[in-house]
Design an enzyme around this catalytic site. Structure first.
Site, PDB file in Angstrom:
ATOM      1  N   LYS A 280       0.628  -1.457  -0.311  1.00  0.00           N
ATOM      2  CA  LYS A 280       0.052   0.369   0.043  1.00  0.00           C
ATOM      3  C   LYS A 280       0.665   1.228   0.033  1.00  0.00           C
ATOM      4  O   LYS A 280       2.123   1.210   0.303  1.00  0.00           O
ATOM      5  CB  LYS A 280      -1.370   0.003   0.961  1.00  0.00           C
ATOM      6  CG  LYS A 280      -2.297  -0.643   0.619  1.00  0.00           C
ATOM      7  CD  LYS A 280      -3.242  -1.118   1.996  1.00  0.00           C
ATOM      8  CE  LYS A 280      -4.456  -1.798   1.413  1.00  0.00           C
ATOM      9  NZ  LYS A 280      -5.498  -2.446   2.316  1.00  0.00           N
TER      10      LYS A 280
ATOM     11  N   ARG B  24      -3.530 -10.183   4.331  1.00  0.00           N
ATOM     12  CA  ARG B  24      -3.463 -10.291   3.217  1.00  0.00           C
ATOM     13  C   ARG B  24      -2.686  -9.504   2.565  1.00  0.00           C
ATOM     14  O   ARG B  24      -2.482  -8.341   2.855  1.00  0.00           O
ATOM     15  CB  ARG B  24      -5.175  -9.568   3.119  1.00  0.00           C
ATOM     16  CG  ARG B  24      -5.386  -9.482   1.971  1.00  0.00           C
ATOM     17  CD  ARG B  24      -6.985  -8.462   1.877  1.00  0.00           C
ATOM     18  NE  ARG B  24      -7.290  -8.564   0.664  1.00  0.00           N
ATOM     19  CZ  ARG B  24      -7.279  -7.788  -0.014  1.00  0.00           C
ATOM     20  NH1 ARG B  24      -6.432  -7.231  -0.151  1.00  0.00           N
ATOM     21  NH2 ARG B  24      -7.725  -7.649  -1.439  1.00  0.00           N
TER      22      ARG B  24
END
Ligand code: HH2
Length: 289
Positions: free
Chosen positions: A225, A260
């Site tokens: 991210k 994840r």
């Protein structure tokens, strides 16, 4: 899970991401056909993924919304093809979660063989989601997001980000339980990057233990991210796997059981090493979902 299987969370579990979207921030457009998606899923499972997260709509900041039929068209044939492929090789069916905020998409995916719902809106976008999870007895992942993907990075604001996110997740979990979802089926997720500045994300990552202390299993999705790009200076998300693995290790050390990620091998190693260190010093929790 609907088929009676359980995923023990006594050690960290790696969820491999399979985005069937042309516009996902990291792996968008990578799977031009069914075969490519099946091969990618297979590679993740061989590398140690415990489950796969399949989604047909990107939630990156500013992403376009995808309607229900299109999400179903993107995800269901892939779920079916993965399960068919594994069956044809006498390999066990993988655990698949469907990443969607729409109950109709989740229902179609469950019918096709998925067994977990991953709802980044925590049941706020589609009121039918909790009832569906309750009826199907399937694990339900509830994620925090301030605002919505189109606008969530426009000046997110919190007085106390850790406490506000924690309270939100507990309230949504209680709402799900009130609709009939079993407590042990609920997973909470602080939603790294969803309506949060770098400082907010760092505060959450530094206090994951506060989420673990709620008693609900915690899932973390920080893989590749933007915060990791900001910290490292790496513009290309695919270059951020080492940074992701560092976060994985720190999360596992705080007791987070579900991670994840896009790069399964790197994070499998990071999680296993961190867990071995934790296991050496303290007995672990033994919940299942
Ligand atoms: N992050 C993304 C998507 N789904 N689900 C949960 N539970 N937690 C997350 O942090 C999370 C999630 C965004 O990442 P990605 O799927 O890689 O990108 P995109 O939304 O652009 O497809």
């Amino acid at each position: 899970m609907p088929d009676g299987r359980v995923l023990p969370l006594d050690r960290p579990r790696i969820m491999g991401v399979l985005n069937l979207t042309p516009d996902s921030f990291s792996d968008g457009g990578r799977y031009p056909d069914l075969d490519a998606a099946v091969q990618a899923a297979d590679a993740m499972l061989r590398a140690g993924a415990d489950l796969l997260d399949i989604g047909g709509e990107s939630t990156r900041p500013g992403a376009q919304r995808i309607d229900v039929p299109e999400q179903i068209d993107r995800t269901v044939p892939v779920i079916e093809a993965i399960l068919r492929h594994r069956r044809s090789r006498d390999q066990p069916a993988p655990i698949i979660s469907i990443d969607t905020t729409r109950a109709e998409v989740a229902r179609a995916a469950l019918d096709a063989g998925a067994s977990i719902i991953n709802d980044v809106s925590a049941g706020r976008e589609d009121m039918a989601m909790f009832a569906l999870a309750a009826a199907r007895h399937c694990p339900l992942i509830l994620m925090h997001m301030q605002g919505e993907p189109a606008t969530m990075q426009d000046r997110p604001h919190y007085e106390d980000v850790v406490e506000e996110v924690r309270q939100f997740l507990v309230q949504r979990a209680e709402a799900a339980e009130a609709t009939g979802v079993a407590r042990e089926q609920i997973v909470i997720d602080p939603g790294i990057g969803f309506g949060k500045t770098l400082e907010h994300n760092l505060a959450l990552l530094d206090h994951l233990d506060r989420f673990v202390m709620t008693g609900y299993p915690v899932l973390l999705g920080a893989s590749r991210k933007r915060l990791l790009g900001t910290i490292t200076g790496l513009d290309d998300p695919a270059q951020r796997d080492t940074a992701t693995a560092a976060v994985t290790a720190l999360a596992v050390r705080q007791g987070v059981p579900l991670i994840r990620v896009h790069n399964v091998p790197a994070n499998r190693q990071a999680a296993d090493v961190a867990y071995a260190i934790s296991a050496a010093e303290a007995p672990r929790r033994t919940d299942n979902v």
